[in-house]
Write an enzyme that holds these catalytic residues in place. Structure first.
Site, PDB file in Angstrom:
ATOM      1  N   LYS A 243      -0.299   4.210   8.153  1.00 34.34           N
ATOM      2  CA  LYS A 243      -0.440   2.809   7.758  1.00 34.34           C
ATOM      3  C   LYS A 243       0.549   1.907   8.508  1.00 34.34           C
ATOM      4  O   LYS A 243       0.459   0.687   8.479  1.00 34.34           O
ATOM      5  CB  LYS A 243      -0.269   2.667   6.253  1.00 34.34           C
ATOM      6  CG  LYS A 243      -1.421   3.303   5.448  1.00 34.34           C
ATOM      7  CD  LYS A 243      -1.186   3.187   3.955  1.00 34.34           C
ATOM      8  CE  LYS A 243      -2.253   3.836   3.099  1.00 34.34           C
ATOM      9  NZ  LYS A 243      -3.436   2.984   2.853  1.00 34.34           N
TER      10      LYS A 243
ATOM     11  N   LYS B  56       0.876  -1.173   0.000  1.00 34.91           N
ATOM     12  CA  LYS B  56       0.000   0.000   0.000  1.00 34.91           C
ATOM     13  C   LYS B  56       0.909   1.217   0.000  1.00 34.91           C
ATOM     14  O   LYS B  56       2.125   1.068   0.143  1.00 34.91           O
ATOM     15  CB  LYS B  56      -0.907   0.016   1.244  1.00 34.91           C
ATOM     16  CG  LYS B  56      -0.127  -0.269   2.545  1.00 34.91           C
ATOM     17  CD  LYS B  56      -1.024  -0.347   3.766  1.00 34.91           C
ATOM     18  CE  LYS B  56      -1.825  -1.624   3.868  1.00 34.91           C
ATOM     19  NZ  LYS B  56      -3.264  -1.427   3.765  1.00 34.91           N
ATOM     20  N   ARG B  57       0.360   2.431  -0.184  1.00 37.46           N
ATOM     21  CA  ARG B  57       1.217   3.605  -0.102  1.00 37.46           C
ATOM     22  C   ARG B  57       1.941   3.633   1.251  1.00 37.46           C
ATOM     23  O   ARG B  57       1.408   3.153   2.261  1.00 37.46           O
ATOM     24  CB  ARG B  57       0.374   4.875  -0.287  1.00 37.46           C
ATOM     25  CG  ARG B  57      -0.018   5.105  -1.721  1.00 37.46           C
ATOM     26  CD  ARG B  57       1.183   5.293  -2.627  1.00 37.46           C
ATOM     27  NE  ARG B  57       1.777   6.577  -2.423  1.00 37.46           N
ATOM     28  CZ  ARG B  57       1.668   7.614  -3.245  1.00 37.46           C
ATOM     29  NH1 ARG B  57       0.971   7.495  -4.359  1.00 37.46           N
ATOM     30  NH2 ARG B  57       2.256   8.762  -2.982  1.00 37.46           N
TER      31      ARG B  57
HETATM   32  C1  LIG Z   1      -5.902  -1.756  -3.894  1.00 34.26           C
HETATM   33  C2  LIG Z   1      -4.731  -0.912  -4.161  1.00 34.26           C
HETATM   34  C3  LIG Z   1      -4.385   0.112  -3.280  1.00 34.26           C
HETATM   35  C4  LIG Z   1      -5.146   0.370  -2.005  1.00 34.26           C
HETATM   36  O1  LIG Z   1      -4.575  -0.395  -0.982  1.00 34.26           O
HETATM   37  P1  LIG Z   1      -4.866  -0.108   0.555  1.00 34.26           P
HETATM   38  O2  LIG Z   1      -4.204  -1.230   1.252  1.00 34.26           O
HETATM   39  O3  LIG Z   1      -6.348  -0.124   0.718  1.00 34.26           O
HETATM   40  O4  LIG Z   1      -4.264   1.212   0.873  1.00 34.26           O
HETATM   41  C5  LIG Z   1      -3.275   0.868  -3.551  1.00 34.26           C
HETATM   42  N1  LIG Z   1      -2.531   0.648  -4.640  1.00 34.26           N
HETATM   43  C6  LIG Z   1      -2.817  -0.336  -5.511  1.00 34.26           C
HETATM   44  C7  LIG Z   1      -1.934  -0.535  -6.688  1.00 34.26           C
HETATM   45  C8  LIG Z   1      -3.922  -1.143  -5.310  1.00 34.26           C
HETATM   46  O5  LIG Z   1      -4.216  -2.103  -6.191  1.00 34.26           O
END
Ligand SMILES: *Cc1c(COP(=O)(O)O)cnc(C)c1O
Length: 798
Positions: free
Chosen positions: A541, A535-536
């Site tokens: 987070k 994730k970012r």
């Molecule tokens: C689903 C997705 C996210 C979102 O991820 P989270 O864990 O909800 O922050 C971010 N980037 C990509 C490439 C994704 O496919």
């Protein structure tokens, strides 16, 4: 789509050859992977066009209401395989392309990701577009055709280095340029009074030109359009200057205009406050509204009928200038009374809030707003005073314009008939903490629509092994009715099925391990726990919590190398905003720790850290199906929903997570016994922060955490620069806003439970099966039905 309607592989092969020859102009003997990918894309695209036209035609003929989804981001990823799957053509295309001597995976992976978004918000928009098409909800997505999507991430000496992304360097086979659909977008200038009416004379103009991408739904029953705007100059170049030999200056207007759609802002959940960003937001919104009005009036409807035919959804406040813009169009261009225009605007608009983080809430200096959009600034003031007059009980500190700033959240709230949060907890916190006064003045306006993900991409496409097992067990149909996965539940007690389920998982893990070996040069054990946090990178987070716990594990192995240790591979993935120093330090720390741990002979391969650079949709599709454990460990109250959490659980990974965002609902659905919960609740977080010594006290209560922080501070992972992480460690002791220390011991305990549970293979398999079986609620189809019923008041055309 009925099998009888599907073409044979032989037919598709002919179509590919046709495109290699006549579209790519290549002799098949000399065609490159790129050529084959283009030819295959065009062959598939040809089959999208008929349902696309049919859907558009029917929407006109049946006078249907349309939904317009306005978003500054669409994180689409690759399109070829997705379109093939939804048309029922994947196996046929594969056979066709392999019949031409090409490797399917190589061809598919030749496509660059369309990375027109940062993370969850942009990916949500992409999932929603696909679900609207699947459900036959007539509509358009409106966005910006960024020439450069989200930057590419590399690591140099463990540090993130950004390079520009260049997806449009190659031809983009999924778009159709529409030079006839172009609108002038104005900026700056001044407002004059003509015949007693305000009249905006912009000082600059650019053209917004449309590029359309068809979005095909499941089984090709419906298709909508994603219309992306590209900025062009209204005046090509200054011929007089060119003739004088001043070539650079002659090209200036063109370069300036194109700047508007040049790059995606790489800030995720932070707000930059830059003039160019405001201009981009208005560029998208104005082009969209002009297009919407043209379509509405061309149908012969009256302005008063707008809410009957038009629903506009604002994905966060980025397009929140839509309220003032629609009012401007109705009042200034169509002579409507202000209050009537406001009423119509409110009935058309809906606003989705995505975050409570104060640094993410958009606020524009009134000076900037007044300069870039002088007429809109007047309208914003007018909306604000109308609201103050109409709701005299409004507290003095509530309002759109405060302290010389325009607050876009309040603006979006007041100009919308519905405001929604994206998980039950998040919606509760919007009511309680973000907009309590506005909620009291407008009861019922705030509603919840928990996020969802499309099962077509995130299960059927990304995880063929598991999909085929599910189809062999309960048949098809779950792809468009995900609640059907419930019928898998009884199989959780079937040893044969559990083995097959874990077999599919192992297949994906082996595949991932091969890729890790090839791309990262790291050997990993497919029988280890694949523990993944992608994730970012953001402090809330808490990737830091994860890496600190990893260091504690490493330390434990070093202290006692003979002890039993459940082998694990810790995967990290994600980008940091280029200006986010702390996030970049966390990335560097993870890479520094990986270097030490992965090369430590004492560890003997039992613990590995893998951080492949440039996390994007395609990498998500590769990693998530291979996950055993999903890390969803944000500080409670900070993650609005999360959608990564849903992708993992749907693919049979167990979650280790906090009671945050949609984790709460995932746990309710899959069952508390199939979820590794730890950490403080949102209320406990707020309580804990009141103790100014919380960080210090928590560290003093955990010897392992003290040891870990000591090792980092001493430069164990950065011997060439021992003081590299002094700021990070100092911050842990003295601030720790995201409560990493306070949750550390609870997290460690939960991780030990994971080790124990994983050792019980049958028990783990049962929990994994139940996760997949009970994730039906998180289909984006369910979410879109909620928007259709409760916000857009629109019905399916199917
Ligand atoms: C689903 C997705 C996210 C979102 O991820 P989270 O864990 O909800 O922050 C971010 N980037 C990509 C490439 C994704 O496919």
């Amino acid at each position: 789509m009925k099998d009888t309607q599907l073409p044979s592989a032989e037919t598709v092969r002919e179509e590919i050859l046709h495109h290699i020859t006549f579209s790519m102009g290549k002799d098949p003997d000399h065609a490159s992977v790129y050529d084959w990918r283009m030819a295959l894309s065009l062959a598939i695209r040809d089959r999208v066009v008929a349902p696309w036209f049919a859907a558009t035609r029917r929407t006109w003929e049946e006078k249907r209401k349309r939904v317009y989804y306005l978003s500054m981001e669409f994180l689409i990823g690759r399109m070829l395989e997705d379109a093939a799957i939804n048309l029922g053509l994947r196996a046929i295309c594969r056979e066709a392309i392999e019949g031409l001597g090409q490797d399917w995976e190589t061809v598919v992976e030749n496509e660059p990701d369309a990375a027109l978004g940062n993370g969850g918000l942009g990916r949500l928009a992409a999932c929603y577009m696909e679900s609207m098409a699947t459900l036959g909800c007539p509509g358009y997505g409106y966005g910006i055709r960024y020439e450069h999507g989200l930057f590419k991430q590399r690591f140099e000496g463990g540090r993130q280095v950004e390079t520009p992304e260049d997806w449009l360097k190659q031809r983009h086979p999924w778009e159709f340029e529409r030079p006839e659909a172009a609108y002038e977008i104005g900026f700056k200038g001044h407002v004059e009074t003509l015949d007693g009416k305000p009249h905006w004379i912009p000082g600059e103009t650019v053209l917004a030109e449309a590029y359309d991408m068809p979005i095909i739904g499941w089984e090709g029953k419906w298709a909508n359009t994603l219309r992306l705007w590209s900025a062009k100059p209204t005046e090509l170049f200054d011929l007089a200057r060119f003739n004088h030999g001043d070539y650079a200056a002659a090209a200036e207007p063109e370069a300036l205009a194109r700047t508007l759609s040049r790059v995606l802002y790489p800030d995720d959940t932070t707000y930059a406050g830059k003039e160019l960003r405001l201009k981009q937001e208005y560029f998208l919104t104005s082009a969209a509204l002009q297009d919407i009005m043209r379509r509405h009036l061309a149908s012969g409807y009256t302005l008063e009928e707008l809410p009957d035919y038009v629903a506009i959804q604002m994905n966060d406040t980025h397009p929140a200038i839509a309220g003032p813009e629609l009012i401007r169009i109705l009042v200034d261009l169509h002579d409507m009374e202000f209050e009537t225009a406001l009423e119509i605007t409110m009935q058309c608009l809906g606003y989705t809030n995505h975050t409570l983080l104060p640094e993410a809430l958009e606020r524009w200096a009134t000076y900037l707003m007044g300069t870039v959009l002088p007429r809109h600034m007047q309208i914003i003031e007018k909306i604000d005073s109308w609201h103050r007059r109409t709701y005299p009980k409004r507290a003095h500190f509530v309002g759109i314009v405060k302290h010389q700033e325009v607050r876009m959240g309040e603006l979006a709230f007041i100009t919308s008939h519905k405001v929604n949060g994206v998980s039950a907890l998040h919606t509760e916190l919007i009511k309680r903490n973000l907009f309590p006064e506005l909620d009291a003045l407008h009861p019922g306006r705030i509603i919840n629509q928990t996020n969802g993900i499309t099962p077509r991409r995130w299960l059927r496409m990304a995880n063929p092994a598991l999909s085929h097992l599910i189809i062999d067990t309960i048949g098809e149909g779950w792809e468009a009715d995900l609640d059907k996965l419930r019928t898998l539940e009884p199989y959780a007690d079937d040893a044969g099925f559990r083995e097959a389920f874990m077999g599919a998982k192992r297949h994906n893990k082996v595949h991932l391990a091969e890729w890790v070996h090839e791309s990262q040069g790291i050997t990993i054990d497919p029988d280890a726990i694949f523990d993944i946090q992608v994730k970012r990178i953001h402090e809330y987070k808490r990737q830091l919590l994860n890496i600190l716990q990893t260091i504690a594990d490493w330390h434990a192995i070093r202290e006692n190398p003979q002890a039993d240790f459940q082998p694990r591979v810790k995967f990290f993935g994600g980008k940091a905003a280029p200006g986010y120093h702390t996030a970049k330090q966390i990335i560097r720390l993870i890479n520094d720790v990986a270097r030490v741990v992965n090369n430590d002979p004492y560890v003997d391969g039992r613990l590995k850290i893998v951080y492949p650079p440039n996390y994007n949709v395609s990498m998500a599709e590769r990693l998530i199906p291979a996950a055993d454990l999903s890390e969803q460990i944000s500080t409670a109250g900070k993650e609005a929903s999360g959608t990564g959490n849903m992708k993992f659980a749907l693919n049979g990974a167990l979650t280790i997570g906090t009671l945050d965002g949609a984790n709460v609902e995932i746990r309710e659905q899959v069952g508390a016994e199939n979820f590794f919960l730890f950490g403080m609740t949102a209320d406990e977080v707020m309580e804990r922060r009141r103790d100014p010594e919380h960080a210090r006290n928590a560290i003093l209560e955990s010897q392992p955490l003290q040891d870990v922080l000591q090792m980092i501070a001493e430069g164990r992972f950065s011997p060439e620069e021992p003081e590299r992480y002094h700021d990070l460690v100092h911050n842990m002791w003295h601030s720790d806003y995201f409560l990493v220390a306070s949750d550390f011991e609870a997290y460690r305990t939960a991780q030990k439970e994971v080790d124990t549970a994983f050792a019980d293979r049958a028990g783990w398999a049962k929990m994994a099966v139940l996760n997949t079986a009970r994730m039906g609620f998180f289909s984006s189809d369910r979410a879109i039905k909620g928007y259709m019923d409760e916000i857009w008041t629109t019905r399916s055309a199917l």
